[in-house]
Design a protein around this motif. Sequence first.
Motif, short mmCIF file in Angstrom:
data_model
loop_
_atom_site.label_atom_id
_atom_site.label_comp_id
_atom_site.label_asym_id
_atom_site.label_seq_id
_atom_site.Cartn_x
_atom_site.Cartn_y
_atom_site.Cartn_z
N LYS A 115 -7.88 7.81 34.99
CA LYS A 115 -6.63 8.51 34.71
C LYS A 115 -5.51 7.54 34.41
O LYS A 115 -4.71 7.75 33.50
CB LYS A 115 -6.26 9.39 35.92
N GLU A 116 -5.46 6.43 35.18
CA GLU A 116 -4.40 5.45 34.94
C GLU A 116 -4.55 4.79 33.58
O GLU A 116 -3.56 4.50 32.90
CB GLU A 116 -4.43 4.39 36.05
N LYS A 119 -3.25 7.18 30.95
CA LYS A 119 -1.83 7.51 31.01
C LYS A 119 -1.06 6.63 30.03
O LYS A 119 -1.16 5.41 30.05
CB LYS A 119 -1.31 7.30 32.43
#
Length: 285
Positions: A115-116, A119
């Motif tokens: 997810k990071e 992002k």
Amino acid sequence: MRAIGPLTLLCMALAGMALAEAPITSPHPLPRPIIAQPETPVAAPILRPRHRPTILAAVPPIASEPAPQQALPEITAVAPLPRPQPRPKGLQVQVEQVAMAQPEPEAAPSRTSKKESRKGSVCGDPAIRGQDLPPVTSRTKGCGITEPVRVTAIDGIPFSQPATIDCDTAIALKRWMREGMAPAFGNREVVQLHIFGSYMCRSRNNVRGAKISEHGRGKAVDIAGFIFSDGKEWTVARDYNKQIRRAQKAACGIFGTTLGPGSDGYHEDHLHFDTAERRGSAYCR
């Protein structure tokens, strides 16, 4: 006078002493001075207990009831536990052989790191950094982008200014930077890409009455130069050398159109790449 003898003189002397004045009263001893004694503290009165009220005396004491006895569970006979069998000979060696033959399980990818990494990225590609934009519309027929993105960097290489393009063009640009630009410059590491232009609603080459440029559709990007890790900068207008020519040639096929100095007189100071759909082969000049 001569007849007065010693006896007479003695008597006269005693008589004179008797005539002396005697004190009126006898002297008494003076009274003893009074010395102040320290005051003795008055003891506080001792409090005596009061009589119990008649009402409390009439209440009989509460007798504590004995706790009920719980019935003890009956003890049943326990079945004898089976004893372990002796370990077969050579079992440890077999276990070690099986463990060595099995491959180690691969660690599952961390959802948090995934997810990071996504992002701040666009087009579903963590290497393409930027942000999604709302659809771009225009009163001019043929201009606009249905799903535009604002790209600020690719593969960690920042742009001199954001490029507003569609995802097809952004993905093609990433492929060219890896397969064309990087090999063309060899050991020279590019740390910034000089973006000359991206989305703009205009006709081709700004010629009046011409068709809408691919810039007006968000399918084109112009590159004017490169900044390297040693601080040097090469521009298309001033340093159109063999390395830049090699990088331009590598874009042919990745993009539908590739233009540069000497192509048509409108691209002397930059490289033009677009993802226009063309019949047959790509147009490279």
